[in-house]
Design a protein around this motif. Sequence first.
Motif, PDB file in Angstrom:
ATOM      1  N   ARG A   1     112.473 102.244  45.563  1.00 51.79           N
ATOM      2  CA  ARG A   1     111.498 101.463  46.325  1.00 51.79           C
ATOM      3  C   ARG A   1     112.127 100.137  46.722  1.00 51.79           C
ATOM      4  NH1 ARG A   1     106.238 103.433  45.675  1.00 51.79           N
ATOM      5  NH2 ARG A   1     105.927 104.902  43.952  1.00 51.79           N
ATOM      6  N   VAL A   2     111.728  99.611  47.870  1.00 53.74           N
ATOM      7  CA  VAL A   2     112.214  98.299  48.287  1.00 53.74           C
ATOM      8  C   VAL A   2     111.581  97.246  47.392  1.00 53.74           C
ATOM      9  CG1 VAL A   2     112.282  96.614  50.153  1.00 53.74           C
ATOM     10  CG2 VAL A   2     112.594  99.048  50.661  1.00 53.74           C
ATOM     11  N   GLY A   3     112.429  96.582  46.610  1.00 55.20           N
ATOM     12  CA  GLY A   3     111.935  95.542  45.702  1.00 55.20           C
ATOM     13  C   GLY A   3     111.923  94.176  46.333  1.00 55.20           C
ATOM     14  N   TRP A   4     112.848  93.950  47.267  1.00 55.91           N
ATOM     15  CA  TRP A   4     112.908  92.683  47.971  1.00 55.91           C
ATOM     16  C   TRP A   4     113.708  92.875  49.242  1.00 55.91           C
ATOM     17  CZ3 TRP A   4     116.894  89.432  49.590  1.00 55.91           C
ATOM     18  CH2 TRP A   4     116.495  88.184  50.083  1.00 55.91           C
ATOM     19  N   SER A   5     113.312  92.164  50.305  1.00 56.96           N
ATOM     20  CA  SER A   5     114.058  92.194  51.547  1.00 56.96           C
ATOM     21  C   SER A   5     114.040  90.808  52.152  1.00 56.96           C
ATOM     22  CB  SER A   5     113.438  93.208  52.529  1.00 56.96           C
ATOM     23  OG  SER A   5     114.272  93.385  53.650  1.00 56.96           O
ATOM     24  N   SER A   6     115.169  90.391  52.678  1.00 59.31           N
ATOM     25  CA  SER A   6     115.268  89.065  53.280  1.00 59.31           C
ATOM     26  C   SER A   6     114.328  88.966  54.473  1.00 59.31           C
ATOM     27  CB  SER A   6     116.705  88.801  53.725  1.00 59.31           C
ATOM     28  OG  SER A   6     116.808  87.568  54.396  1.00 59.31           O
ATOM     29  N   PRO A   7     113.620  87.852  54.611  1.00 59.65           N
ATOM     30  CA  PRO A   7     112.740  87.685  55.777  1.00 59.65           C
ATOM     31  C   PRO A   7     113.549  87.776  57.060  1.00 59.65           C
ATOM     32  CG  PRO A   7     112.306  85.998  54.121  1.00 59.65           C
ATOM     33  CD  PRO A   7     113.549  86.707  53.688  1.00 59.65           C
ATOM     34  N   ALA A   8     112.970  88.355  58.063  1.00 57.71           N
ATOM     35  CA  ALA A   8     113.658  88.500  59.361  1.00 57.71           C
ATOM     36  C   ALA A   8     113.954  87.138  59.972  1.00 57.71           C
ATOM     37  CB  ALA A   8     112.796  89.340  60.294  1.00 57.71           C
TER      38      ALA A   8
END
Length: 411
Positions: free
Chosen positions: A404-411
């Motif tokens: 699962r995606v736990g964190w992604s950098s804001p666009a």
Amino acid sequence: MSTRRLLIRDLAQVATPARRAAPLRGAALGDIEVTRDAYVLCEDGRISAVGRMSDLDALDGDVEELDGRGLSAIPGLVDCHTHACFAGDRVEEFSLRAGGSSYEELHARGGGILSTVRATRQAGEAGLAVALAEHVGWMLRAGTTTWEAKSGYGLDHDTELAQLRVVRDAGGISTWLGAHTVPPEFTDEGADAYLDFLLSSVLPEAAPLAEAADVFLERGAFDAEQARHYLTKCREAGLVLRLHGDQFTESGAIPLAIELGARSVDHLEATGPAGVAALAASDVVGVLLPASALFLNRPMPPARALVDAGAAIALATDFNPGSAFCESLPLVCSLAATQLSLAPEEALSACTVNAAHVLGRADRKGRIAPRFDADVVLVAAEDWRHLAYHLGGPVVQTVIAGGRVGWSSPA
């Protein structure tokens, strides 16, 4: 129940330690398998397939897709040595040290570890849970998906156990570091009396909460005989053994770690040629903490000599409020490349599969390969080596933990 699937597609590279053994040593430490124009397929929290996009067959059913164009994938990073469960900070101490005070001088004046002990005791279990949640968030954003944290900022019955519970409940791997230093209430009775208290009153309840025991074997903390007594009792209670050793002086940590069959000996800034040779001939992993050496302006551990001699090494942050206020394994990889003379490939293996071995999880952590946990870090570059190359930069784009995606950098 339907299968939960995540397809990470169109990756510029997938980079993973190539061998299946653990820990990796010598030339094998730098053997990284790189697949270009690649995908990673995750099913129910495990990796089910890795390969080139041109070889990807059509997938039936529901599949969540993640666009990997312009990105590279590496295994979720494994931090095998942290003190992340603490309250307060030591910014005043940091300022004093910047002005010339030594770590040992601050410790003797009631600063150092004892300063954090006071704040951690005052926080209570609920306060520690809040603080740890914040620290774990920092680590996740830096690409760490598997982490260990030690107690050792309680140095009493209730707070030591509270630290271990909080780490466990937050998804970490708990290490009991009751023998971190002697607390003020045992100043008159001394280190031996404090160890007797730990082993009789704390160990029986700590052992079910922790996976390992650790001791600070160093001048001003505990000597080799005291460490042997403590660790032997901890081993009898079923705990894996680890040591803080050779941070400031060679005081017998490596011989003791080998004698007792410890999983690791950590720091090694003061390790000389004899210690390097002994470690290379053993099964004990040397965990290197270059952020701590940098933070304290200490000599770096002899990483190149250890690897060339055939020793097994791992890298970790030593994340703590006093001597390494750093949660970033990418920064540690940069230090490994620039200060320890390790290649980026060696650094990657050291903070993935070898660090997973230290934590007893090399069978399912630290590689992007079928049947391994679906812990994947997407690096914001088409070449994965930006992990070490971009010093302190925003190299982590997305973190997948357990599929699962736990964190992604804001666009």
